[in-house]
Scaffold this active site. Sequence first.
Site, short mmCIF file in Angstrom:
data_model
loop_
_atom_site.label_atom_id
_atom_site.label_comp_id
_atom_site.label_asym_id
_atom_site.label_seq_id
_atom_site.Cartn_x
_atom_site.Cartn_y
_atom_site.Cartn_z
N LYS A 1 -12.43 -0.71 0.97
CA LYS A 1 -11.76 -0.46 -0.21
C LYS A 1 -12.57 -0.52 -1.24
O LYS A 1 -13.39 0.05 -1.58
CB LYS A 1 -10.18 -0.92 -0.37
CG LYS A 1 -9.54 -0.09 0.84
CD LYS A 1 -7.97 -1.02 0.88
CE LYS A 1 -7.26 -0.35 2.27
NZ LYS A 1 -7.85 -0.87 3.28
N HIS B 1 -5.45 -4.15 -0.72
CA HIS B 1 -5.19 -3.34 -1.92
C HIS B 1 -5.10 -4.15 -3.24
O HIS B 1 -5.17 -3.51 -4.33
CB HIS B 1 -3.96 -2.34 -1.71
CG HIS B 1 -4.08 -1.49 -0.60
ND1 HIS B 1 -4.57 -0.15 -0.98
CD2 HIS B 1 -4.08 -1.45 0.64
CE1 HIS B 1 -4.64 0.47 0.08
NE2 HIS B 1 -4.11 -0.23 1.36
N SER C 1 0.80 -1.09 -0.08
CA SER C 1 -0.21 0.04 0.09
C SER C 1 0.75 1.36 0.12
O SER C 1 0.38 2.22 -0.37
CB SER C 1 -0.99 -0.11 1.31
OG SER C 1 -0.22 -0.15 2.51
#
Length: 548
Positions: A398, A366, A338
């Site tokens: 996310k 991610h 990340s």
Amino acid sequence: MTLFNEVWNGNGKPKEGRQVVKLGSNCLSFSANNSSPGAINAATISAWLIDKVSNILEIEPNLIETDKDFVDYDLDSVEAVNLSGELETWLGCRLSPTLLWDYPNIDALANYLAEYKASQATDASTPATEAKLVSLNQITLPNSKTIPEKYYKFEQTEEYQALKLKLQQIDELGQGNPFFVPQEGIVKDTTIVNGRELINFATYNYIGMCGHPQVSQAATEAILQYGTSAGASRLISGEKPLHRQLEQEIASFLGTEASILYVGGHATNVSTIGHLLGKNDLVVYDALSHNSILQGCFLSGASLVAFPHNDWEKLAQILAERRHRYEKVLIAIEGVYSTDGDLPNLPKFIEVKQRHHAWLMVDEAHSLGVLGKTGRGIGEHFGVNPQDVEIWMGTLSKSLASCGGYIAGSQALVEYLKYTSPGFVFSVGMSPANAAASLAALKVLQAEPERVTKLQRQSKLFLELAKAKGLNTGMSEDSPVVPIIVGNSLKSIKLSQNLAKRGINVPFMIYPSVPHNQARLRCFITSNHTEEQISYTVNTISEELAKL
């Protein structure tokens, strides 16, 4: 509930055949490797520590003061744990990963280790005896007037004073506090700050699910049906149909047997790693691992070793040297890192873990919804069998537009965690709205895989334009995380603030979130970003950086 309490609180009988280690014993008696010194004393340990610390800080050894606290050298948690791991190898004994917190400077640590090694040989040949009980009146307590205020008044603590100093340095830039800036409205490719619309590269709403009508509607309907809270631990009475539906959907999407939901992404790693591993085990983790992985490692009490970033060959070497000393071994990596935006070579890591009979955990915070043709993550990106990874971890905050985390894997793993993981058992269940939002987002993702295609196209465009401008994008590849490495911390803060004046919202990252002299801007690209927004942003970053 007696059986449950024994399992959860560790009050059950030791497993048959398991060694019971006395409290205070943080070293096991295995042979040191060939690089271990012939005679251990405080001076040789001190010299070793001076050499290692000077290498980490990239300064001359003669500049290292042995009575200066480690915290004053700004060693971050990863560096501190790595140093403990290297000490363990050099001395040939199991050591606590928190040594540099327990002993504040080189002198204190060297003296402790020298005394411990000297007593180890004696302890090995002398029968253990019961510790003598000491009555309270035999203990000399300090006069309360002699205790400095920094030990009991929080505003006087050294840690708080250090924070205030850093905030003061930022304030001296004259552009206000850049932290906790309210974002008004839904954050997507744009955001509203103090009434101004800015192009937004500060959100990991990667595929535009936050604010999607179907996702918002699902959350609203869940509140109307179930209220705003699960109301209890799922084990007792907080289970909702939405929980099981989402867990089944995640498992099906990833190709695993089952999954379990946690209320927070950070807590997912902490609770899972901290619960599955113990003092007879080993965790080998990437040197650039997220804080949540490190905190889980600390909680577990396992031995810890960091391998150089994405270096599967070094990992293999570490396991070849150490695997036989431990029971369970966990390898922890991430799908997309990340802060740097790069990927591990997953097939190679799978080969290593299979060869050394270890577990592999992949943090997909991610990479879910980001990698692979349909957003199934790094497993799909490399075309691996999902069953070849024991622990798939991910977050819901996310690509799935909610809040929480999950662990996906075998039915046995998930069942064990559901009945025993403290972060699950002793926590309220995920809120109905959050579960419903992620469930809806996952269904939209499967119905509209073109969102992933566009995200990957826009990410590639941003990276190519940035490189063409000569910007330092570090190791970023094949991901929507693109750093712009500046180096100096205050310079990166000023660059971020200057970009805001020109209508662009890009967050900065400074030490200890990133290594020394690696301060940067971190750009999150989303499927909502347009080519015009990307081009303007890259050009503006280049212009403002040249002015500093």
